[in-house]
Design an enzyme around this catalytic site. Sequence first.
Site, mmCIF file in Angstrom:
data_model
loop_
_atom_site.group_PDB
_atom_site.id
_atom_site.type_symbol
_atom_site.label_atom_id
_atom_site.label_comp_id
_atom_site.label_asym_id
_atom_site.label_seq_id
_atom_site.Cartn_x
_atom_site.Cartn_y
_atom_site.Cartn_z
ATOM 1 C CB CYS A 121 -5.032 10.465 11.706
ATOM 2 S SG CYS A 121 -3.463 9.533 11.875
ATOM 3 N NE ARG A 172 -7.010 3.963 5.488
ATOM 4 C CZ ARG A 172 -6.321 4.867 6.208
ATOM 5 N NH1 ARG A 172 -6.565 5.023 7.506
ATOM 6 N NH2 ARG A 172 -5.429 5.232 5.647
ATOM 7 N NE ARG A 228 -2.062 11.986 8.091
ATOM 8 C CZ ARG A 228 -2.048 13.440 8.506
ATOM 9 N NH1 ARG A 228 -3.322 13.939 8.886
ATOM 10 N NH2 ARG A 228 -0.991 13.954 8.163
ATOM 11 C CB ILE A 266 7.376 7.195 14.518
ATOM 12 C CG1 ILE A 266 8.330 6.214 14.595
ATOM 13 C CG2 ILE A 266 6.903 8.046 13.460
ATOM 14 C CD1 ILE A 266 9.889 7.028 13.864
ATOM 15 C CG ASP A 298 3.259 1.618 9.464
ATOM 16 O OD1 ASP A 298 2.867 2.293 10.480
ATOM 17 O OD2 ASP A 298 3.236 1.726 8.351
ATOM 18 N NE ARG A 314 0.130 10.173 10.234
ATOM 19 C CZ ARG A 314 -0.290 9.117 9.637
ATOM 20 N NH1 ARG A 314 -1.273 8.496 9.771
ATOM 21 N NH2 ARG A 314 0.414 8.597 8.517
ATOM 22 C CE LYS A 331 -1.602 1.512 3.886
ATOM 23 N NZ LYS A 331 -1.477 2.998 4.462
ATOM 24 C CG ASN A 332 2.227 2.663 3.395
ATOM 25 O OD1 ASN A 332 1.187 2.975 3.124
ATOM 26 N ND2 ASN A 332 2.734 2.584 4.888
HETATM 27 N N1 EPU Z 1 6.134 14.770 10.616
HETATM 28 C C1 EPU Z 1 6.087 16.319 11.040
HETATM 29 N N2 EPU Z 1 6.052 17.208 10.033
HETATM 30 C C2 EPU Z 1 5.897 16.689 8.632
HETATM 31 C C3 EPU Z 1 5.828 15.399 8.486
HETATM 32 C C4 EPU Z 1 5.949 14.483 9.593
HETATM 33 O O1 EPU Z 1 6.333 16.603 12.057
HETATM 34 O O2 EPU Z 1 5.583 17.689 7.865
HETATM 35 C C5 EPU Z 1 6.507 14.050 11.948
HETATM 36 C C6 EPU Z 1 5.122 13.011 12.205
HETATM 37 O O3 EPU Z 1 4.041 13.701 12.712
HETATM 38 C C7 EPU Z 1 5.858 11.971 12.776
HETATM 39 C C8 EPU Z 1 7.181 11.688 11.998
HETATM 40 O O4 EPU Z 1 7.311 13.058 11.588
HETATM 41 O O5 EPU Z 1 5.858 11.970 14.035
HETATM 42 C C9 EPU Z 1 7.314 10.874 10.791
HETATM 43 O O6 EPU Z 1 5.838 10.757 10.008
HETATM 44 P P1 EPU Z 1 6.166 10.427 8.616
HETATM 45 O O7 EPU Z 1 6.118 11.832 7.598
HETATM 46 O O8 EPU Z 1 7.294 9.530 8.150
HETATM 47 O O9 EPU Z 1 4.772 9.662 8.152
HETATM 48 P P2 EPU Z 1 3.829 9.604 6.933
HETATM 49 O O10 EPU Z 1 4.512 10.002 5.845
HETATM 50 O O11 EPU Z 1 2.683 10.484 7.280
HETATM 51 C C10 EPU Z 1 4.120 7.223 6.601
HETATM 52 C C11 EPU Z 1 3.251 5.901 6.333
HETATM 53 C C12 EPU Z 1 2.701 5.526 7.662
HETATM 54 C C13 EPU Z 1 3.739 5.112 8.660
HETATM 55 C C14 EPU Z 1 4.791 6.290 8.806
HETATM 56 C C15 EPU Z 1 5.977 6.152 9.609
HETATM 57 C C16 EPU Z 1 2.295 6.243 4.006
HETATM 58 C C17 EPU Z 1 1.316 6.367 3.145
HETATM 59 N N3 EPU Z 1 2.236 6.232 5.293
HETATM 60 O O12 EPU Z 1 3.475 8.039 7.201
HETATM 61 O O13 EPU Z 1 1.846 4.341 7.397
HETATM 62 O O14 EPU Z 1 3.287 4.902 9.984
HETATM 63 O O15 EPU Z 1 5.122 6.840 7.218
HETATM 64 O O16 EPU Z 1 6.526 4.943 8.869
HETATM 65 O O17 EPU Z 1 3.517 5.738 3.453
HETATM 66 C C18 EPU Z 1 0.159 2.923 7.831
HETATM 67 O O18 EPU Z 1 0.402 2.110 6.778
HETATM 68 O O19 EPU Z 1 -0.614 2.178 8.735
HETATM 69 C C19 EPU Z 1 0.723 4.204 8.111
HETATM 70 C C20 EPU Z 1 0.288 4.986 9.164
#
Ligand code: EPU
Length: 416
Positions: A116, A397, A92, A326, A304, A121, A22-23
């Site tokens: 969420c 999802r 998201r 995280i 995850d 996030r 998915k990701n």
């Molecule tokens: N963060 C910030 N500012 C930003 C972006 C992120 O503070 O602009 C923080 C987040 O709040 C968090 C950390 O940085 O504390 C890392 O978040 P990240 O941005 O890496 O998460 P994401 O890109 O929103 C993806 C996956 C998630 C997975 C996380 C961490 C996708 C679509 N989603 O989310 O997947 O948990 O990376 O590995 O790739 C899931 O599949 O269940 C899922 C939640």
Amino acid sequence: MDKLKIIGGKRLHGEVNISGAKNAALPLIAASILVNGKTYFTNVPDLMDITSIRLLLEDLGATCKASKGYLEVDGSSIKKIEAEYDLVRKMRASILVLGPLVARFGHAKVSMPGGCAIGARPVNMHLSGLEALGASISIEHGYIEAKADRLIGNEIYFDMPTVTGTENLMMAAALAKGSSVLRNAAKEPEIVALADALNKMGAKINGAGTAIITVEGVKNLSSADIKIIPDRIETGTFMVAVAATGGDVLIKGCEPDHIGGLINKLKAADTTIIPSTDSIRIIGNKPIKNVDIKTLPYPGFPTDMQAQFMTLMAIANGNSMIHESIFENRFVHANELLRMGADISISSGNIAMVRGVKKLQAAQVMASDLRASASLVIAGLVAEGTTVISRVYHMDRGYEAIEKKLSLLGADIERI
Ligand code: EPU
């Protein structure tokens, strides 16, 4: 609303095939916005989130053809640059269209994703990265608006590694004028998969999978065939399910190298793991040894997999400490596990102390997010009696045909 009914106590045996990730699929499909032509995807998982991104692209004007495991996106018909609230609020990861839209059309308007179940996030690093590439950003009435005649390559430093942030900026920089350097970038396999796909489309990206990614901007990208990589979190979820039930399963069509952080901890928990190039045999042994974990960006232990691992530790022989570093609110499943007889206390918000118990008891429980629902399914598989999990839409999802795959392995599970 669908529920899952599980009668616990069956060991998992046999073979299971892993679906596309998915990701990995979500950013790859978003990347098709960058192409004034067709992008062809195979090994596409049949998931709600994939439908959500396809509907979003169709709303922008892209022409999509979908059949089992296949998706074709024609980006030449995109007319609209606005990703609406009603589509974005469902997922998201829709923020992934922001970078490609502004890079190709010079203008993007994307509904701001809200918080969420697992945390606030924010997307501040996505936005400051785009600003570094010369976009002007405004946030009004719940929408992020980004404008730039043409993005200009620059240095981007992430305060912490962000997966979708790195993906958004890599896609944006691919069409920028000049070169960009992304520092403290995320290193997940999904980032490497995206860079490989963009390079196939004609981008010039180096260093994906390390903390420093360089992108030499090009004028346009062209059609490509893209195969989605296997889902490492689905792989890990089956591994933990087998370890918890004490079964013996061959997990096929996976990438063992992508799930090293989990393999290391499962071995420490006395599970037998036999990896080969594209499969993993896993044999659950009892008693399960207690192990501490701390979630970290890749290649550390994945956040995850934290919820699923907590279920395993709930029936381990001893105490374990689970540190979620995280996301700030990713222990909601712990409260549901307590209802099934687990002994877990949460201290200081992001550390859980899990005291292993001999057995879990079946109960009616509620899924709060995708990975929390997987942890409850594993708990249901090992609990005595009949567990009923509601809000299964969270599971749908991100896990393709989960109850079918588990049934084939001998689990007593049905959708009601
Ligand atoms: N963060 C910030 N500012 C930003 C972006 C992120 O503070 O602009 C923080 C987040 O709040 C968090 C950390 O940085 O504390 C890392 O978040 P990240 O941005 O890496 O998460 P994401 O890109 O929103 C993806 C996956 C998630 C997975 C996380 C961490 C996708 C679509 N989603 O989310 O997947 O948990 O990376 O590995 O790739 C899931 O599949 O269940 C899922 C939640």
